[in-house]
Design an enzyme around this catalytic site. Structure first.
Site, PDB file in Angstrom:
ATOM      1  CG  ASP A  41      -1.733  -1.258   1.371  1.00  0.00           C
ATOM      2  OD1 ASP A  41      -2.336  -1.697   0.373  1.00  0.00           O
ATOM      3  OD2 ASP A  41      -1.733  -1.837   2.474  1.00  0.00           O
ATOM      4  N   GLY A  50      -3.472  -4.742  -4.777  1.00  0.00           N
ATOM      5  CA  GLY A  50      -4.408  -3.657  -5.074  1.00  0.00           C
ATOM      6  C   GLY A  50      -3.675  -2.372  -5.347  1.00  0.00           C
ATOM      7  CG  HIS A  51      -0.902  -1.742  -7.610  1.00  0.00           C
ATOM      8  ND1 HIS A  51      -0.002  -2.307  -8.494  1.00  0.00           N
ATOM      9  CD2 HIS A  51      -0.498  -2.128  -6.376  1.00  0.00           C
ATOM     10  CE1 HIS A  51       0.903  -2.994  -7.815  1.00  0.00           C
ATOM     11  NE2 HIS A  51       0.615  -2.903  -6.528  1.00  0.00           N
ATOM     12  CE  LYS A  79      -9.055   2.662  11.728  1.00  0.00           C
ATOM     13  NZ  LYS A  79      -9.813   2.977  12.955  1.00  0.00           N
ATOM     14  NE  ARG A  80      -4.132   0.260   2.826  1.00  0.00           N
ATOM     15  CZ  ARG A  80      -4.285   1.045   1.782  1.00  0.00           C
ATOM     16  NH1 ARG A  80      -4.056   2.345   1.895  1.00  0.00           N
ATOM     17  NH2 ARG A  80      -4.654   0.557   0.622  1.00  0.00           N
ATOM     18  CG  ASP A 102      -0.215  14.572   0.565  1.00  0.00           C
ATOM     19  OD1 ASP A 102       0.524  13.646   0.161  1.00  0.00           O
ATOM     20  OD2 ASP A 102      -1.460  14.506   0.548  1.00  0.00           O
TER      21      ASP A 102
END
Length: 549
Positions: A43, A70-71, A428-429, A457
């Protein structure tokens, strides 16, 4: 031997050594592939870096993993999600190649393509090449599971979608049971036999109760809806997680996409490959039945519509036939023909590698640089630049040791600002500070030539930023990354605190646009890892990647 010596029958010595060196040099004159790899637990934003490099690439390839990756790529304001297709498929001028190291779930491949077609992806099937040696993830439509008897119902409000446990055709029960997990037990202090009521279950107009039984509390939470046709290996994946929890009190936290069981079949030499599907279908059918019976013998609750699946597979065979090539020959021609820019898109990341990751909480393939050679069929001398992608902080999906995790307001802030939800699982990460021990370890294994530091950011609002720089174990600093999970759980992280910049960086497009404190943060990472940062990401779009050299 008497007579004239054959021209190639030279005595040993300098001539032979020289010839060998010349041969090696000639072999090295072929094109070199550029590799993009994750340097943490996934991720990190690999898709964005691949998308950036793919704009002038001739071939973009996947070498390992499956639709557990997943990208997300944003182009012209449109967000594309890729799981099995190389994210470079967006480039209409390039070929995309799925190598032999990838496991392919054919229904997922076409479903993914169709979803992205609706967003603007065109003519993908004309640009996709699939290795004939890639292994198949099989997919019976008749998978069923029957719920154990539920003792006592005790409802508890819950905001997650769930359905009442009952016999569920075509949707594997244990996937739904993922919603009744340890998270709920800890949060609501529920025990076995309790129930959790959702406001509206999927497809229902009234709240439904999900029973919490010893069998169904075994999964960690997943809020992703599972497809109607659960794969044979997907179903087995779920059942294996149940067994792990029952026997060891913990599961691995897989995506339940069937990747592990497919690689297991590959290693056990019972797997099915693309070339088998496109060859003698009678022989393929026999092997498919044997594999199905093996799974059923291990998991008696697994029901498979074998004939229905074989019919469906035969249809898929004709759809993919024009895309299939001998993968080794395809890559050899690409490397040794006219010069080409070849990009390799790694899936997952270093800390999820089956050999070098935080075992056993890892994926089932080699997602470090060695997997490029074995997953595409190319020699090491054709590996060129290896770019490591690093998030400006650290995240992890699922369970396992996470030394710099912040289970506090900092973790919540990073999760919220970073929109840290898994693309594949919807989970959720977990979030924490940047861990330079992890990055140095990933560099040891991969030999990064440069880094891409993404999501800088997200740190914009912080007054101070901590960075994990070393580990202590039993009071002594250790120079290595522990292999053993119990040891990793015990390490004490030593932090350095850097000043934040408290300024919006999302509009920055050059190095000079970044606040001095942000520049210092980047230089700090470079100096401690020993690798230069080539790109800095300050937003979602392609334009928000600042190239430094």
């Amino acid at each position: 031997m008497s007579g004239t010596r054959a021209s190639n029958d030279r005595p040993p010595g300098a001539g032979g050594v020289k010839r060998g060196r010349l041969q090696q040099e000639a072999a090295a004159t072929g094109s070199r592939v550029t590799v993009v790899l994750g340097a943490q637990w996934g991720d990190e934003g690999k898709g964005k870096v691949v998308d950036l490099l793919a704009t002038d690439a001739d071939i973009i390839s996947r070498c390992q993993g499956g639709n557990n990756a997943g990208h997300t790529v944003v182009v012209d304001g449109k967000e594309y999600d890729f799981h099995l297709l190389p994210s470079g498929i967006i480039n209409a001028k390039a070929l995309s190649f799925i190598g032999n190291g990838v496991v392919i779930h054919l229904p997922g491949l076409f479903e993914e393509a169709e979803k992205n077609e609706k967003k603007g992806l065109k003519d993908w099937e004309k640009r996709l090449i699939i290795s004939d040696r890639a292994h198949l993830g099989t997919f019976p439509t008749g998978v069923q599971g029957t719920a154990p008897p539920a003792p006592i119902i005790a409802s508890q409000p819950c905001s997650y979608v769930a359905t009442e446990i009952r016999e569920v055709p075509k949707a594997f029960l244990f996937h739904m049971a993922a919603l009744a997990c340890t998270f709920f037990l800890k949060s609501f202090k529920l025990g076995a036999g309790s129930g959790i009521t959702s406001p509206f279950a999927d497809g229902e107009t009234e709240p439904q109760t999900l029973m919490v039984t010893p069998q169904c509390v075994l999964f960690e939470i997943s809020t992703t809806p599972f497809p109607g046709d659960s794969g044979q290996q997907e179903a087995v994946d779920g059942l294996q997680e149940v067994q792990r929890q029952a026997q060891e009190g913990k599961n691995i936290g897989t995506t339940k996409k069937g990747i592990g069981p497919t690689y297991s079949s590959k290693a056990a030499r019972t797997g099915l490959r693309i070339c088998d599907l496109l060859s003698d279908f009678d022989e393929f059918s026999s092997r498919f039945k044997n594999l199905a019976h093996q799974h059923q013998s291990m998991f008696p609750t697994l029901e498979i519509d074998i004939e229905g699946q074989l019919k469906r597979l035969k249809g898929f065979a004709e759809r993919i036939r024009p895309m299939v090539r001998d993968g080794v020959y395809f890559m050899y021609e690409a490397l040794h023909g006219p010069p080409k820019k070849i990009l390799v898109e790694g899936a997952n990341a270093a800390l999820l590698d089956i050999d070098f990751g935080t075992y056993p909480f890892v994926t089932s393939s080699n997602c470090t640089v060695g997997g490029v050679c074995t997953g595409l069929g190319i020699p090491p001398q054709n590996i060129g630049d290896v770019y490591g992608v690093v998030k400006a902080y650290t995240t992890r999906v699922g369970i396992g040791a996470f030394p710099t995790e912040q289970i506090n307001e900092i973790g919540d802030l990073l999760q919220t600002r970073g929109h840290e939800w898994g693309v594949t699982t919807g989970r959720k990460r977990r979030c924490g500070w940047l861990d330079l021990m992890i990055l140095r370890y990933a560099h040891m294994v991969n030999g990064f030539t440069a880094l891409a530091l993404t999501k800088l950011d997200i740190l914009d609002v912080l007054g101070e930023i901590k960075v994990g720089v070393s580990y202590k174990l039993n009071g002594k600093r250790i120079p290595y990354f522990p292999a053993n999970q119990e040891m990793l759980q015990k390490v004490e992280v030593e932090y350095e605190t850097l000043p934040g910049w408290k300024a919006d960086t999302t509009g920055a497009r050059r190095w000079e646009d970044l606040p001095p404190q942000a520049q210092n943060y980047i230089r700090f990472v470079e100096n401690h890892v020993g690798v230069a940062v080539k790109w800095v990401g300050v937003g979602k779009s392609r334009e928000s990647m600042i190239q430094l050299f």
